[in-house]
Design a protein around this motif. Structure first.
Motif, PDB file in Angstrom:
ATOM      1  N   LEU A 133       1.040  -1.136  -0.168  1.00 56.98           N
ATOM      2  CA  LEU A 133      -0.065   0.139  -0.060  1.00 56.98           C
ATOM      3  C   LEU A 133       0.907   1.268  -0.046  1.00 56.98           C
ATOM      4  N   ALA A 134       2.288   1.282   0.879  1.00 57.30           N
ATOM      5  CA  ALA A 134       2.899   2.500   1.021  1.00 57.30           C
ATOM      6  C   ALA A 134       3.514   2.586  -0.564  1.00 57.30           C
ATOM      7  N   GLY A 135       3.877   1.396  -1.268  1.00 57.96           N
ATOM      8  CA  GLY A 135       4.404   1.639  -2.403  1.00 57.96           C
ATOM      9  C   GLY A 135       3.453   2.184  -3.497  1.00 57.96           C
ATOM     10  N   LYS A 136       2.389   1.965  -3.484  1.00 52.06           N
ATOM     11  CA  LYS A 136       1.243   2.505  -4.397  1.00 52.06           C
ATOM     12  C   LYS A 136       0.974   3.914  -4.085  1.00 52.06           C
ATOM     13  N   LEU A 137       0.894   4.095  -2.856  1.00 46.30           N
ATOM     14  CA  LEU A 137       0.715   5.647  -2.294  1.00 46.30           C
ATOM     15  C   LEU A 137       1.884   6.448  -2.854  1.00 46.30           C
ATOM     16  N   LEU A 138       3.125   6.073  -2.755  1.00 49.19           N
ATOM     17  CA  LEU A 138       4.167   6.814  -3.022  1.00 49.19           C
ATOM     18  C   LEU A 138       4.230   6.893  -4.481  1.00 49.19           C
ATOM     19  N   ALA A 139       3.602   6.045  -5.400  1.00 48.70           N
ATOM     20  CA  ALA A 139       3.522   6.212  -6.866  1.00 48.70           C
ATOM     21  C   ALA A 139       2.595   7.160  -7.186  1.00 48.70           C
ATOM     22  N   ARG A 140       1.313   7.388  -6.283  1.00 49.25           N
ATOM     23  CA  ARG A 140       0.360   8.555  -6.639  1.00 49.25           C
ATOM     24  C   ARG A 140       1.004   9.764  -6.219  1.00 49.25           C
ATOM     25  N   GLY A 141       1.892   9.770  -5.363  1.00 49.72           N
ATOM     26  CA  GLY A 141       2.620  11.072  -4.838  1.00 49.72           C
ATOM     27  C   GLY A 141       3.519  11.586  -5.603  1.00 49.72           C
ATOM     28  N   GLU A 142       3.635  11.234  -6.808  1.00 51.37           N
ATOM     29  CA  GLU A 142       4.661  12.091  -7.828  1.00 51.37           C
ATOM     30  C   GLU A 142       3.756  13.418  -8.151  1.00 51.37           C
ATOM     31  N   GLY A 143       4.374  14.155  -8.160  1.00 47.79           N
ATOM     32  CA  GLY A 143       3.742  15.873  -8.402  1.00 47.79           C
ATOM     33  C   GLY A 143       3.796  16.668  -7.409  1.00 47.79           C
ATOM     34  N   ASP A 144       3.093  17.884  -7.581  1.00 45.29           N
ATOM     35  CA  ASP A 144       3.209  18.828  -6.528  1.00 45.29           C
ATOM     36  C   ASP A 144       1.854  19.552  -6.267  1.00 45.29           C
ATOM     37  N   ASP A 145       0.555  18.580  -6.681  1.00 48.67           N
ATOM     38  CA  ASP A 145      -0.732  19.023  -6.230  1.00 48.67           C
ATOM     39  C   ASP A 145      -1.091  18.553  -4.946  1.00 48.67           C
ATOM     40  N   ALA A 146      -2.124  18.964  -4.618  1.00 51.45           N
ATOM     41  CA  ALA A 146      -2.692  18.544  -3.088  1.00 51.45           C
ATOM     42  C   ALA A 146      -2.751  16.932  -3.071  1.00 51.45           C
ATOM     43  N   ARG A 147      -3.400  16.364  -4.192  1.00 57.28           N
ATOM     44  CA  ARG A 147      -3.428  14.948  -4.046  1.00 57.28           C
ATOM     45  C   ARG A 147      -2.254  14.064  -4.075  1.00 57.28           C
ATOM     46  N   ALA A 148      -1.121  14.544  -4.745  1.00 50.68           N
ATOM     47  CA  ALA A 148       0.255  13.942  -4.400  1.00 50.68           C
ATOM     48  C   ALA A 148       0.775  14.224  -2.999  1.00 50.68           C
ATOM     49  N   ALA A 202      -0.071   9.832   3.515  1.00 52.01           N
ATOM     50  CA  ALA A 202      -0.757   8.440   3.517  1.00 52.01           C
ATOM     51  C   ALA A 202       0.501   7.556   3.625  1.00 52.01           C
ATOM     52  N   ALA A 203       1.360   7.489   2.756  1.00 52.47           N
ATOM     53  CA  ALA A 203       2.673   6.622   2.410  1.00 52.47           C
ATOM     54  C   ALA A 203       3.389   6.651   3.677  1.00 52.47           C
ATOM     55  N   GLN A 204       3.713   7.819   4.147  1.00 50.30           N
ATOM     56  CA  GLN A 204       4.519   8.152   5.549  1.00 50.30           C
ATOM     57  C   GLN A 204       3.761   7.336   6.446  1.00 50.30           C
ATOM     58  N   ARG A 205       2.448   7.435   6.820  1.00 47.96           N
ATOM     59  CA  ARG A 205       1.801   6.825   7.861  1.00 47.96           C
ATOM     60  C   ARG A 205       1.756   5.354   7.774  1.00 47.96           C
ATOM     61  N   GLU A 206       1.704   4.863   6.666  1.00 51.98           N
ATOM     62  CA  GLU A 206       1.859   3.462   6.343  1.00 51.98           C
ATOM     63  C   GLU A 206       3.081   2.745   6.680  1.00 51.98           C
ATOM     64  N   ILE A 207       4.230   3.587   6.161  1.00 51.27           N
ATOM     65  CA  ILE A 207       5.451   3.115   6.691  1.00 51.27           C
ATOM     66  C   ILE A 207       5.889   3.174   8.177  1.00 51.27           C
ATOM     67  N   ALA A 208       5.368   4.196   8.893  1.00 51.60           N
ATOM     68  CA  ALA A 208       5.432   4.243  10.299  1.00 51.60           C
ATOM     69  C   ALA A 208       4.878   3.237  10.982  1.00 51.60           C
TER      70      ALA A 208
END
Length: 406
Positions: free
Chosen positions: A220-235, A241-247
């Protein structure tokens, strides 16, 4: 006896009598009965008479010494050989006795040796008894044919039967001790296997769930990081969310590590109940009466902290081993009670006692107890037995101890 000489003697003894038989020096000591072969010479020379044997003393001495030369290889071969070879040795020894008796009446000593060897020939009692009576019957025939005084046969019969049943009882005791030793080893093996299976199940249940959770959250963290590419609010939200999952993965991994350490502690821990069973088997195998006075609730899992139970169990193991090897005791006992928040273990024996000489076993016992804030006391006086007292603070287990005493 010097230390360098003893290993040499032991090597020679093991060549003559296999150490696996567990007979020790007994077969060598019983050769002392050969001195009876020379009784006629002593009696004859002191009384200045030769009426109790045929011929001059010098004529008797030669056959007697020759008989010993023939007897000794047959005697030791009877311990080394199995199957049909042992009865052959037994009958050959009896034949040596038959041949010597007409010259030296105390040649019946060999008949007694042969009857004693018969106690170990065959798998059951009755074949052994048959061999013994066959040998004695041969001497009876010789007594009647040569008109030897009947009391010679009567003495041979009584002493021979005593030697036979004494040897039979000795052999049976060795067999029972071997069986009890196997039972003792089997109990330890089964306890080890059961503990391994328990730990295996615990680790499977623990790690199976935890690693599955780690794998899912990592994906899940990997998928969230893939979606986090970019500078918009969704990214930005995806990266958070990825950081929370990694924690969360890190937290789950630390919890799993703590649980695995707890399970490994369980593997290393020695149980007081298992040690008491092993102690009873070990000591009673050696003919030592064993008694224990411990509240059954102490033997339940979790009644004592793992490190405290392990320390007490290892103390029991080391003390019982010393009793079995060195104490020559007839009775031994183990007692565990609570005194003022401390677990107090006492191990007593009525053995020979001795001055305490620190060794690896005693040193390890003391270090193990003192590392947990406890104290070890050993009282041993020559001829008065030994008492070992280990006192350990229960600390976290104090509430359990108070419940046991209630």
């Amino acid at each position: 006896m010097s230390r360098s000489l003893m290993p040499l003697l032991l090597r020679w003894r093991n060549r003559l009598v296999p150490d696996s038989l567990g007979l020790g020096w007994m077969p060598v000591f019983t050769l002392g009965y050969l001195l009876f072969l020379f009784v006629p010479f002593v009696v004859g020379w002191l009384a200045d008479t030769r009426g109790s044997w045929v011929g001059e003393p010098a004529e008797v001495l030669g056959p007697t010494l020759l008989s010993i030369v023939v007897f000794l290889p047959l005697y030791f071969a009877s311990f080394r050989f199995e199957g049909a070879a042992r009865p052959v040795c037994m009958l050959a020894i009896a034949a040596v006795g038959y041949a010597l008796i007409p010259v030296n009446p105390f040649g019946n000593t060999y008949i007694i040796y042969a009857v004693a060897i018969a106690a170990g020939v065959g798998r059951s009692l009755w074949p052994r008894v048959a061999w013994a009576f066959l040998i004695l019957a041969g001497m009876l025939v010789e007594t009647l044919v040569l008109r030897i005084p009947p009391f010679v046969f009567v003495i041979t019969l009584l002493v021979g039967l005593g030697a036979f049943f004494g040897q039979y009882q000795f052999i049976e005791n060795l067999r029972k001790r071997a069986e009890l030793k196997l039972s003792h080893d089997e109990v330890r093996r089964l306890a080890t296997v059961a503990e391994r299976e328990r730990i295996g199940r615990d680790l499977h249940d623990l790690l199976g769930h935890t690693l599955s959770l780690v794998a899912l959250k990592s994906d899940l963290a990997g998928k969230l990081l893939a979606r986090g590419e970019g500078d918009d609010a969704r990214a930005a939200e995806a990266r958070a969310a990825a950081q929370r999952e990694i924690a969360e993965v890190s937290r789950v991994a630390r919890e799993a590590l703590a649980q695995v350490r707890s399970a490994v502690t369980g593997i290393r821990a020695a149980g007081i109940a298992a040690e008491l069973v092993s102690a009873k088997l070990l000591l009673e195998t050696d003919g030592v009466t064993f008694a224990s006075q411990i509240d059954p609730r102490w033997l339940e899992g979790g009644a004592l902290r793992a490190e405290v139970e392990t320390a007490l169990a290892m103390t029991v193991r080391e003390a019982v081993t010393n009793i079995q090897r060195h104490a020559r005791a007839r009775k031994a006992s183990v007692e565990l009670e609570t005194i003022g928040g401390d677990a107090v273990l006492r191990i007593d024996d009525d053995g020979r006692g001795s001055d305490i000489v620190p060794g690896n076993g005693l040193g390890g016992m003391r270090e193990r107890i003192e590392a947990l804030g406890g104290r070890l006391r050993i009282d041993s006086r020559r001829g008065e037995g030994t008492r070992i007292e280990a006192r350990l603070p229960l600390q976290a287990g104090h509430d359990v101890a108070m419940a046991v005493n209630a």
